[in-house]
Scaffold this active site. Structure first.
Site, PDB file in Angstrom:
ATOM      1  N   HIS A 113       4.526 -40.575   5.716  1.00  0.00           N
ATOM      2  CA  HIS A 113       4.218 -41.278   7.038  1.00  0.00           C
ATOM      3  C   HIS A 113       4.948 -42.579   7.327  1.00  0.00           C
ATOM      4  O   HIS A 113       4.961 -43.379   6.254  1.00  0.00           O
ATOM      5  CB  HIS A 113       2.806 -41.544   6.801  1.00  0.00           C
ATOM      6  CG  HIS A 113       2.144 -42.028   8.266  1.00  0.00           C
ATOM      7  ND1 HIS A 113       2.692 -42.451   9.021  1.00  0.00           N
ATOM      8  CD2 HIS A 113       0.638 -42.093   8.490  1.00  0.00           C
ATOM      9  CE1 HIS A 113       1.786 -43.017  10.190  1.00  0.00           C
ATOM     10  NE2 HIS A 113       0.610 -42.691   9.649  1.00  0.00           N
TER      11      HIS A 113
ATOM     12  N   PHE B 121      -4.908 -46.770  13.441  1.00  0.00           N
ATOM     13  CA  PHE B 121      -6.189 -47.749  13.052  1.00  0.00           C
ATOM     14  C   PHE B 121      -6.234 -48.443  14.658  1.00  0.00           C
ATOM     15  O   PHE B 121      -5.146 -48.962  15.080  1.00  0.00           O
ATOM     16  CB  PHE B 121      -5.867 -48.413  12.042  1.00  0.00           C
ATOM     17  CG  PHE B 121      -6.064 -47.844  10.552  1.00  0.00           C
ATOM     18  CD1 PHE B 121      -6.432 -46.427  10.681  1.00  0.00           C
ATOM     19  CD2 PHE B 121      -5.552 -48.371   9.587  1.00  0.00           C
ATOM     20  CE1 PHE B 121      -6.562 -45.822   9.487  1.00  0.00           C
ATOM     21  CE2 PHE B 121      -5.726 -47.716   8.276  1.00  0.00           C
ATOM     22  CZ  PHE B 121      -6.004 -46.364   8.294  1.00  0.00           C
TER      23      PHE B 121
ATOM     24  N   LYS C  79       5.484 -35.043   8.758  1.00  0.00           N
ATOM     25  CA  LYS C  79       4.971 -35.805   7.989  1.00  0.00           C
ATOM     26  C   LYS C  79       4.960 -35.131   6.438  1.00  0.00           C
ATOM     27  O   LYS C  79       4.766 -35.708   5.374  1.00  0.00           O
ATOM     28  CB  LYS C  79       3.677 -36.668   8.136  1.00  0.00           C
ATOM     29  CG  LYS C  79       3.969 -37.438   9.257  1.00  0.00           C
ATOM     30  CD  LYS C  79       2.471 -38.406   9.715  1.00  0.00           C
ATOM     31  CE  LYS C  79       2.734 -39.318  10.764  1.00  0.00           C
ATOM     32  NZ  LYS C  79       2.949 -38.471  11.988  1.00  0.00           N
TER      33      LYS C  79
ATOM     34  N   GLU D  19      -7.399 -33.803  15.466  1.00  0.00           N
ATOM     35  CA  GLU D  19      -6.204 -33.653  16.344  1.00  0.00           C
ATOM     36  C   GLU D  19      -6.157 -32.017  16.791  1.00  0.00           C
ATOM     37  O   GLU D  19      -5.797 -31.763  17.829  1.00  0.00           O
ATOM     38  CB  GLU D  19      -4.901 -34.108  15.765  1.00  0.00           C
ATOM     39  CG  GLU D  19      -3.725 -33.890  16.455  1.00  0.00           C
ATOM     40  CD  GLU D  19      -2.470 -34.619  15.897  1.00  0.00           C
ATOM     41  OE1 GLU D  19      -2.426 -34.655  14.590  1.00  0.00           O
ATOM     42  OE2 GLU D  19      -1.626 -34.688  16.808  1.00  0.00           O
TER      43      GLU D  19
ATOM     44  N   HIS E 180       0.677 -35.823  15.441  1.00  0.00           N
ATOM     45  CA  HIS E 180       0.637 -36.873  14.466  1.00  0.00           C
ATOM     46  C   HIS E 180       0.505 -36.544  13.175  1.00  0.00           C
ATOM     47  O   HIS E 180       1.064 -36.947  12.130  1.00  0.00           O
ATOM     48  CB  HIS E 180      -0.410 -37.927  15.091  1.00  0.00           C
ATOM     49  CG  HIS E 180      -0.577 -39.108  14.258  1.00  0.00           C
ATOM     50  ND1 HIS E 180       0.347 -39.957  14.132  1.00  0.00           N
ATOM     51  CD2 HIS E 180      -1.604 -39.621  13.408  1.00  0.00           C
ATOM     52  CE1 HIS E 180       0.062 -40.995  13.677  1.00  0.00           C
ATOM     53  NE2 HIS E 180      -1.112 -40.953  12.958  1.00  0.00           N
TER      54      HIS E 180
ATOM     55  N   CYS F 239       0.225 -47.142  13.644  1.00  0.00           N
ATOM     56  CA  CYS F 239       1.055 -45.963  13.596  1.00  0.00           C
ATOM     57  C   CYS F 239       1.281 -45.193  14.910  1.00  0.00           C
ATOM     58  O   CYS F 239       2.203 -44.292  14.935  1.00  0.00           O
ATOM     59  CB  CYS F 239       0.269 -45.104  12.708  1.00  0.00           C
ATOM     60  SG  CYS F 239       0.024 -45.756  11.044  1.00  0.00           S
TER      61      CYS F 239
END
Lengths: 182, 380
Positions: free
Chosen positions: B291, B353, B286, B264, B253, B124
């Site tokens: 996403h 990931f 988002k 975060e 993010h 991502c």
């Protein structure tokens, strides 16, 4: 290419030496010339790409320095390797098989790299870029020539599964480079 | 050092494509602070684009449409060679596969055609890693212009890849909200054109903003969990590499997961404390769009460019009860704001990931002339 360049490879195939010679005669950019080391692992003791990468980096570490944090860029080429991992997820989903967590997280080539770096326990490079495309010696040379210290890795598939993979790595040091990127 | 600038932006999102002035409708939609109208979803993990809102109704046309917008906005000559193309994606498609999980092996936009574009694969965070690689290609002298683009389509593969790691939520994503419980998958495409400032100006392009710095690294003890210390380190390095004292806005993010959002915002709060920043505005797209996975960096990049050009900051749709975070102003759901402090620098975060962590610092730069506002204004 300025500075020093040496490379190592790890494979489960017995004929990697022949491929290495081919690569050397093919003016393969950072992989040009004779390898520093080649490690051939019998099929019966197949190593995962992660373990093979860790082993390659171990061999290169004396030339890199005390820590990978001195490496400006880790540049990885993983075209068919990345596709093979993605295909594993596609097959699991389309054939309605049980999808495993590793089919998701592990389909990222970066996960192989991350796990190898953790196992090596020598810090992490300042930057990393995974190009899920075929190895391009011109591109690799252009980008690494602007780095004071760079590692270039190739995952080269020779079978249908991601584990059917040679791993080649090289360290490129360009003392006069000011450091590429930011 | 070579200045690198953004000269073109393109987006296909659930808000549409661009308006009559070439401004991505994404900015208008986020500025209103309301989610778009999605198509009915067969899979509750997804919020698919309503194709009736788009000229390009086929998902396979979204990537070319976004690229076309970026090139058009940058006034890229149709009779010239196209810039090199980097695709933010998973992996090249094998022969005979049209599964949209894979990146395209050929892209055609008007007179331009790219065969086997380079695919930058970092889950991502792929779009921001691709921007970092573009920066390297330009600063190294290998290329004067690099186009970064990507597309994400809701598919069973996308859903299952997140469902199996228990990242899917039961309600629309609510980034940084106390009641957040996971990700909803969105779809769309994005494109940004990056150029060496000197050659962009020489060909008559209008720089939109400058790429101050980018950080892209692989690290962390876990394949899936965010590492607050690494996030903090990445943001700090981006600010330091840009030679900046701090930032004026963070486009997070923030996917809406319990662990990721907490890590975060802890890192952003620590950044605010160490840099002496107060009420640092933070938001995420988002909650509105879901996403976009490998393409999820593009809305943030476009918002960041708009932020330093027009001084407008979108809020976070779905954020009603924000997490406690010292030094941080989590912009709760509502119309976009124009902060008291001028937005000179905006930081965009993306994580993924496989230990992927990336930050891009976008800034207004006095070295970039002429500076022309986009014409985008927030509602009210």
């Amino acid at each position: 290419m300025t500075g020093r360049s040496c490379w190592v490879g790890a494979s489960a195939r017995a004929d990697i030496g022949a491929r290495a010679l081919l690569a050397g005669s093919d003016a393969a950019g950072p992989f040009d010339g004779a390898p520093l080391a080649l490690e051939i692992i019998p099929d019966a003791a197949r190593r995962t790409p992660q373990v093979a990468l860790r082993r390659c980096l171990e061999v290169l570490m004396p030339g890199v320095g005390s820590s990978l944090s001195t490496v400006d860029l880790l540049l990885v080429f993983a075209g068919s390797f990345a596709t093979a991992f993605a295909r594993r997820l596609v097959v699991a989903v389309e054939e309605s098989r049980r999808v495993r967590p590793t089919d998701s997280t592990g389909m990222e080539t970066s996960e192989t790299v991350r796990a190898a770096l953790v196992a090596l326990d020598a810090g992490r490079p300042r930057s990393a870029v995974i190009v899920a495309s075929d190895f391009d010696p011109v591109l690799a040379s252009a980008v690494t020539s602007a780095c004071s210290s760079a590692l270039v890795v190739r995952f080269e598939l020779y079978g249908p599964e991601p584990e059917d993979c040679d791993v080649w790595a090289t360290h490129v040091a360009s003392p006069r480079a000011g450091g590429g990127g930011s | 050092m070579t200045a690198v600038v953004f000269t073109g932006l393109g987006a296909v999102s659930a808000y549409g494509t661009v308006d009559g002035r070439g401004v991505p409708r994404l900015l208008h939609g986020l500025a209103e602070g309301r989610p778009p109208a999605f198509a009915p979803a067969e899979d509750p993990a997804t919020c698919p684009i309503d194709p009736t809102l788009l000229d390009e109704k086929e998902p396979r046309r979204w990537l070319p449409a976004a690229i076309g917008e970026a090139l058009s906005g940058a006034r890229w000559p149709e009779d010239g060679a196209p810039p090199v193309l980097l695709l933010a994606g998973q992996a090249p498609a094998p022969e005979a596969s049209d599964n949209p999980l894979y990146a395209a092996v050929a892209v055609e936009v008007g007179p331009h055609r790219w065969e086997h574009p380079l695919v930058i694969s970092h889950a991502c965070a792929s779009a921001l890693f691709a921007v970092h690689f573009a920066e390297r290609l330009i600063r190294s002298g290998a290329h004067d212009a690099v186009l970064v683009a990507g597309v994400s389509v809701c598919t069973p593969c996308a859903s299952e890849s997140l469902r199996v790691v228990k990242a899917i939520g039961t309600v629309p994503s609510r980034p940084f909200d106390r009641e957040r419980d996971g990700i909803l998958i969105g779809e769309g495409a994005g494109a940004v054109l990056l150029e060496r400032a000197s050659t962009a100006l020489a060909r008559g392009a209008v720089p939109l903003a400058e790429l101050g710095a980018s950080v892209a690294e692989i690290g962390g003890a876990s394949s899936a969990a965010s590492d607050s210390a690494i996030v903090f380190d990445a943001m700090t390095r981006a600010i330091r590499d840009a030679g900046a004292p701090g930032v004026d806005y963070v486009h997070a993010h923030a996917t809406g997961t319990v662990q990721g959002d907490a890590a975060e915002i802890e890192a952003v709060s620590r950044l605010a404390a160490e840099r002496g920043l107060s009420e640092l505005p933070v938001s995420s797209h988002k909650g509105a769009l879901g996403h976009l996975l490998h393409a999820s960096g593009f809305p943030g990049l476009i918002v960041a460019v708009s932020a330093v050009r027009d001084g407008v900051l979108p809020t976070t749709v779905g954020l009603r009860r924000p997490l406690a975070a010292d030094g941080v102003d989590l912009l709760v759901e509502g119309p976009a704001i124009r902060p008291r402090r001028r937005v000179d620098r905006a930081l965009v975060n993306a994580f993924g990931f496989g230990g992927n962590n990336a930050c891009v610092l976008v800034r207004r730069s006095p070295s970039v002339r002429p500076h022309r506002p986009s014409g985008f204004t927030p509602p009210g």
